[in-house]
Design a protein around this motif. Sequence first.
Motif, PDB file in Angstrom:
ATOM      1  N   TYR A 178      -3.525  -7.530   6.673  1.00  0.00           N
ATOM      2  CA  TYR A 178      -4.148  -6.235   5.447  1.00  0.00           C
ATOM      3  C   TYR A 178      -5.482  -5.925   5.071  1.00  0.00           C
ATOM      4  N   VAL A 179      -5.226  -4.753   4.345  1.00  0.00           N
ATOM      5  CA  VAL A 179      -7.171  -4.467   3.487  1.00  0.00           C
ATOM      6  C   VAL A 179      -6.174  -3.672   1.977  1.00  0.00           C
ATOM      7  N   PHE A 180      -6.968  -4.762   1.910  1.00  0.00           N
ATOM      8  CA  PHE A 180      -5.799  -3.973  -0.386  1.00  0.00           C
ATOM      9  C   PHE A 180      -7.565  -3.839  -1.171  1.00  0.00           C
ATOM     10  N   SER A 181      -7.441  -3.169  -2.347  1.00  0.00           N
ATOM     11  CA  SER A 181      -8.856  -3.270  -2.920  1.00  0.00           C
ATOM     12  C   SER A 181      -8.692  -3.304  -3.589  1.00  0.00           C
ATOM     13  N   ALA A 182      -9.776  -3.196  -4.222  1.00  0.00           N
ATOM     14  CA  ALA A 182     -10.237  -4.816  -5.605  1.00  0.00           C
ATOM     15  C   ALA A 182      -9.263  -4.700  -6.707  1.00  0.00           C
ATOM     16  N   ALA A 183      -8.722  -3.073  -7.246  1.00  0.00           N
ATOM     17  CA  ALA A 183      -7.681  -3.760  -8.177  1.00  0.00           C
ATOM     18  C   ALA A 183      -6.402  -4.010  -7.259  1.00  0.00           C
ATOM     19  N   PHE A 184      -6.390  -4.682  -6.262  1.00  0.00           N
ATOM     20  CA  PHE A 184      -5.088  -4.523  -6.094  1.00  0.00           C
ATOM     21  C   PHE A 184      -4.756  -5.995  -6.617  1.00  0.00           C
ATOM     22  N   ALA A 185      -4.758  -6.736  -6.071  1.00  0.00           N
ATOM     23  CA  ALA A 185      -4.619  -8.504  -6.817  1.00  0.00           C
ATOM     24  C   ALA A 185      -3.744  -8.416  -8.660  1.00  0.00           C
ATOM     25  N   GLU A 186      -4.155  -7.165  -8.869  1.00  0.00           N
ATOM     26  CA  GLU A 186      -3.317  -6.928 -10.171  1.00  0.00           C
ATOM     27  C   GLU A 186      -2.351  -5.937 -10.458  1.00  0.00           C
ATOM     28  N   LEU A 187      -1.486  -5.575  -9.105  1.00  0.00           N
ATOM     29  CA  LEU A 187      -0.338  -5.317  -9.414  1.00  0.00           C
ATOM     30  C   LEU A 187       0.301  -6.170  -8.579  1.00  0.00           C
ATOM     31  N   LEU A 188      -0.116  -7.399  -8.253  1.00  0.00           N
ATOM     32  CA  LEU A 188       1.065  -8.618  -7.402  1.00  0.00           C
ATOM     33  C   LEU A 188       1.561  -9.339  -8.537  1.00  0.00           C
ATOM     34  N   PRO A 189       3.197  -9.206  -8.571  1.00  0.00           N
ATOM     35  CA  PRO A 189       3.989  -9.954  -9.711  1.00  0.00           C
ATOM     36  C   PRO A 189       3.032 -11.555  -9.856  1.00  0.00           C
ATOM     37  N   ASP A 190       3.031 -12.062 -10.778  1.00  0.00           N
ATOM     38  CA  ASP A 190       2.606 -13.382 -11.002  1.00  0.00           C
ATOM     39  C   ASP A 190       3.917 -14.421  -9.543  1.00  0.00           C
ATOM     40  N   ARG A 191       4.683 -14.077  -9.488  1.00  0.00           N
ATOM     41  CA  ARG A 191       5.745 -14.631  -8.978  1.00  0.00           C
ATOM     42  C   ARG A 191       6.355 -14.327  -7.896  1.00  0.00           C
ATOM     43  N   GLY A 192       7.134 -14.194  -6.584  1.00  0.00           N
ATOM     44  CA  GLY A 192       8.047 -13.274  -6.991  1.00  0.00           C
ATOM     45  C   GLY A 192       7.311 -12.484  -5.276  1.00  0.00           C
ATOM     46  N   ASP A 193       7.959 -12.051  -4.451  1.00  0.00           N
ATOM     47  CA  ASP A 193       7.418 -11.188  -3.445  1.00  0.00           C
ATOM     48  C   ASP A 193       6.945  -9.955  -3.650  1.00  0.00           C
ATOM     49  N   HIS A 194       5.625  -9.297  -3.242  1.00  0.00           N
ATOM     50  CA  HIS A 194       5.207  -7.628  -3.222  1.00  0.00           C
ATOM     51  C   HIS A 194       6.017  -6.923  -1.960  1.00  0.00           C
ATOM     52  N   GLU A 195       6.176  -7.646  -1.272  1.00  0.00           N
ATOM     53  CA  GLU A 195       6.920  -6.571   0.028  1.00  0.00           C
ATOM     54  C   GLU A 195       8.530  -5.720  -0.962  1.00  0.00           C
ATOM     55  N   ARG A 196       8.531  -6.603  -2.006  1.00  0.00           N
ATOM     56  CA  ARG A 196      10.125  -5.803  -2.802  1.00  0.00           C
ATOM     57  C   ARG A 196      10.064  -5.289  -4.030  1.00  0.00           C
ATOM     58  N   THR A 197       8.227  -5.511  -4.381  1.00  0.00           N
ATOM     59  CA  THR A 197       8.094  -4.767  -5.739  1.00  0.00           C
ATOM     60  C   THR A 197       7.048  -3.982  -5.513  1.00  0.00           C
ATOM     61  N   THR A 198       5.308  -4.551  -4.879  1.00  0.00           N
ATOM     62  CA  THR A 198       4.656  -3.848  -5.447  1.00  0.00           C
ATOM     63  C   THR A 198       3.938  -2.902  -4.099  1.00  0.00           C
ATOM     64  N   PHE A 199       4.871  -3.274  -2.718  1.00  0.00           N
ATOM     65  CA  PHE A 199       4.377  -1.684  -1.901  1.00  0.00           C
ATOM     66  C   PHE A 199       5.410  -1.575  -2.050  1.00  0.00           C
ATOM     67  N   PRO A 200       7.489  -1.255  -2.373  1.00  0.00           N
ATOM     68  CA  PRO A 200       7.572   0.131  -2.399  1.00  0.00           C
ATOM     69  C   PRO A 200       6.906   1.083  -3.499  1.00  0.00           C
ATOM     70  N   LYS A 201       6.731   0.172  -4.777  1.00  0.00           N
ATOM     71  CA  LYS A 201       5.779   1.019  -5.344  1.00  0.00           C
ATOM     72  C   LYS A 201       4.849   2.056  -5.242  1.00  0.00           C
ATOM     73  N   LEU A 202       3.875   1.558  -3.887  1.00  0.00           N
ATOM     74  CA  LEU A 202       2.865   1.870  -4.176  1.00  0.00           C
ATOM     75  C   LEU A 202       3.441   3.284  -2.383  1.00  0.00           C
ATOM     76  N   ALA A 203       4.138   2.730  -1.912  1.00  0.00           N
ATOM     77  CA  ALA A 203       4.435   3.808  -1.439  1.00  0.00           C
ATOM     78  C   ALA A 203       4.758   4.952  -1.426  1.00  0.00           C
ATOM     79  N   ARG A 204       5.652   5.265  -3.351  1.00  0.00           N
ATOM     80  CA  ARG A 204       6.634   6.254  -3.384  1.00  0.00           C
ATOM     81  C   ARG A 204       5.448   6.908  -4.367  1.00  0.00           C
ATOM     82  N   GLU A 205       4.112   5.982  -4.159  1.00  0.00           N
ATOM     83  CA  GLU A 205       3.330   7.188  -4.886  1.00  0.00           C
ATOM     84  C   GLU A 205       1.749   7.305  -4.095  1.00  0.00           C
TER      85      GLU A 205
END
Length: 241
Positions: A178-205
């Motif tokens: 992966y390549v992540f922007s500096a701001a990406f870390a703040e979009l990650l969940p404190d616990r859980g799976d980012h491929e089910r939360t963060t990635f789908p949200k970013l895809a929609r946007e």
Amino acid sequence: MSTPTYPTQAVILAGGQGSRLRPYTDDRPKPMVEIPGTGTPIIGHQLSWLAAEGVTDAVISCGHLAEVLQKWLASTELPLRVTTVVEPEPLGRGGGLKYAAARLPRPDLPWYATNGDIWTRFPLRDMAAFHGERDAAATLALARPRIPWGAVETDAFGHITDFIEAPPSPYLINAGVYVFSAAFAELLPDRGDHERTTFPKLARERLLAGFPLPQGAYWRAIDTAKDLTEAAKELAAQQAT
């Protein structure tokens, strides 16, 4: 025109138990398994690749048998600076990635990440440039693996016309780099799976990009003993040419 700035920091996710690689992982974490014939564990190859691509600092997220990996790191001459972190409790893939990213030395700059069981070589700087051109929050490397079974082709009447050994998949998959922007870390969940939360949200946007691996680039996920055997054969074939 300004010269693009490429990431110089990375996170390696090395905490998995590697249960499908037993007995190799009975006494070591999966990234510490050696590709037969190389004398170096998977993570050693990853660190060399990252360093060759301009990375100067890596944070390794440890878990299963973390002390084995930490001991190897302490006793090995490394091509870059390495920090290890161990989750205080299981945080899931997204939470673990966020926990490790908090130790990156330059939190205001982009960063790479890779799963600790990926054996690959391709130009990371090209992927970073692709990421920047699309102004993405995250970019995934995409691979087209070979199907592990033979396939058949048929005509309209059901006659078999050809047999194809281990054909490429018709689908692209997440290659675990992966390549992540500096701001990406703040979009990650404190616990859980980012491929089910963060990635789908970013895809929609439309903030999630996919970088197909270049033609001829080597890629393999080391999940089973068969993967180790195949990687060793492929490496030997490359060295023979």
